[in-house]
Design an enzyme around this catalytic site. Structure first.
Site, PDB file in Angstrom:
ATOM      1  N   LYS A 146      45.204   5.226  46.205  1.00 45.30           N
ATOM      2  CA  LYS A 146      44.601   4.170  45.391  1.00 45.30           C
ATOM      3  C   LYS A 146      44.935   4.493  43.946  1.00 45.30           C
ATOM      4  CE  LYS A 146      40.351   2.627  43.395  1.00 45.30           C
ATOM      5  NZ  LYS A 146      38.883   2.682  43.352  1.00 45.30           N
ATOM      6  N   GLY A 164      30.936   0.756  39.069  1.00 43.27           N
ATOM      7  CA  GLY A 164      29.584   1.316  39.060  1.00 43.27           C
ATOM      8  C   GLY A 164      28.545   0.455  38.371  1.00 43.27           C
ATOM      9  N   ALA A 213      35.247  -2.494  43.010  1.00 45.86           N
ATOM     10  CA  ALA A 213      34.415  -2.230  41.830  1.00 45.86           C
ATOM     11  C   ALA A 213      33.474  -3.386  41.506  1.00 45.86           C
ATOM     12  CB  ALA A 213      35.252  -1.920  40.601  1.00 45.86           C
ATOM     13  N   GLY A 214      32.251  -3.026  41.203  1.00 43.72           N
ATOM     14  CA  GLY A 214      31.272  -3.974  40.687  1.00 43.72           C
ATOM     15  C   GLY A 214      30.343  -4.570  41.718  1.00 43.72           C
ATOM     16  N   ASN A 265      31.324   1.627  46.662  1.00 48.46           N
ATOM     17  CA  ASN A 265      30.824   3.002  46.599  1.00 48.46           C
ATOM     18  C   ASN A 265      29.381   3.040  46.115  1.00 48.46           C
ATOM     19  OD1 ASN A 265      30.368   5.750  46.336  1.00 48.46           O
ATOM     20  ND2 ASN A 265      32.211   6.177  45.231  1.00 48.46           N
ATOM     21  N   THR A 266      29.187   2.799  44.809  1.00 46.20           N
ATOM     22  CA  THR A 266      27.872   3.001  44.212  1.00 46.20           C
ATOM     23  C   THR A 266      26.784   2.170  44.883  1.00 46.20           C
ATOM     24  OG1 THR A 266      29.023   3.374  42.121  1.00 46.20           O
ATOM     25  CG2 THR A 266      26.642   3.085  42.007  1.00 46.20           C
TER      26      THR A 266
END
Lengths: 66, 259
Positions: B98, B159, B185-186, B207-208
């Site tokens: 990535k 994040g 992301a986001g 992820n987050t």
């Protein structure tokens, strides 16, 4: 022998190659990647790739990330 | 329409990619990965702690059927990213990478110029390159031409949990590139993941939103269901939006009432 490993000066006795160095440091060969003086050493060359006085070494592994 | 996610030579049945950062424990991460049904997880490459070389390896907590996607997070230049990608490959976990090159520290916004340049080089070197990028459709075309194997526009800053701020960007990408489009992301909640998938994204990377949920394992399952629901909704094709009401019950045959 003096080395810079992961940014810190270290003195290791009698380290001839990457495998010896990892053994002295207690690092498992299977889970790391190694760079000596900016050159990536593939795992199959750990036993043959020399480590010399004043070399700069990076030893990295996978950690959590996104 | 193929029902699998094809990235280069790799095939995945799950359309959810999960990050491994920010979990309280490796054990919790493992449970969340299981609950998410993912077959691909991102990892970062960092220095071994030489004062504690026996630390358990993250890889020991990743299920056997799950593939590893090393990232170049933390890189700000082409050379840094190339070195991290090559090191990851030397660690012996395949050709996937990535690519992430940051151009703004506070926004963790991708550097489009460095990203395009690094993509060309990594493709030439035989990597399977999944590219983290801005939601720019023209850049997406260049990345596609450069041979990127998946193009991953940010939904909002890494994040931040702000969701997919520009849903139209997903449509624009899908109409212009030949490889999978993955919203990276986001994403903050299941509805964000569902919206991205319903809008035509081929997958999402989270992820987050899982790792920092009050209950990461439950959230992992919620995200799995949201991704599946969104994908099914996309394949089913939503009804057209109308400006006014259209009765669902027959408008004829109404009995005489209240007379």
């Amino acid at each position: 022998m003096r080395l810079i490993i992961n940014g810190e000066p270290r003195v290791l006795p009698g380290t001839g190659n990457v495998k010896d160095m990892l053994d002295r440091l207690g690092v498992d060969h299977q889970t790391v990647a190694v760079m000596v003086n900016g050159e990536i050493v593939v795992r199959t060359n750990f036993e043959t790739h020399p480590v010399r006085d004043n070399d700069t070494v990076e030893i990295v592994r996978f950690v959590g990330g996104g | 329409m193929s029902n699998v996610l094809q990235i280069g030579d790799y095939t995945f049945r799950s359309r959810l990619i999960v990050g491994t950062g920010k979990y309280e424990t490796h054990a919790m991460m493992r449970e969340a990965i299981d609950a998410s049904g993912t077959e691909l997880v991102t990892v970062a490459l960092r220095r071994v702690n030489l004062n504690n070389p026996d630390e358990p390896s993250l890889l020991d907590f990743i299920p056997e059927n799950v593939r590893i996607l090393p990232n170049t997070a933390g890189c700000y230049t082409v050379d840094e990213a190339l070195t991290v990608a090559r090191l990851a490959r030397a660690a012996g976990i395949g050709t996937l990478v990535k690519l992430e090159i940051i151009g703004d520290k506070n926004l963790l916004w991708p550097d489009p110029i460095a990203t395009l340049e690094a993509t060309k080089i990594l493709v030439r070197e035989g990597f399977t390159v999944m590219v983290y990028t801005t939601p720019d459709p023209v850049l997406a075309k260049y990345l596609d031409q450069a041979g990127a194997h998946a193009i991953m526009p940010l939904g909002s800053p890494i994040g931040s949990g702000q969701g997919v701020l520009d849903v139209e960007a997903i449509h624009r990408f899908k109409h212009r590139v030949s490889v999978p489009v993955i919203v990276d992301a986001g994403i903050g909640s299941p509805q964000d993941a569902c919206l991205a998938m319903e809008s035509g994204a081929d997958a999402v990377l989270i992820n987050t939103a899982i790792a920092q949920a009050k209950n990461p394992v439950l959230m992992a399952r919620a995200m799995k269901l949201a991704v599946e629901a969104g994908r099914l909704g996309f394949e089913a094709g939503r009804m057209p939006r109308l400006a006014q009401a259209a009765a669902s019950s027959p408008t004829s045959g109404m009995m005489a009432l209240g007379q």
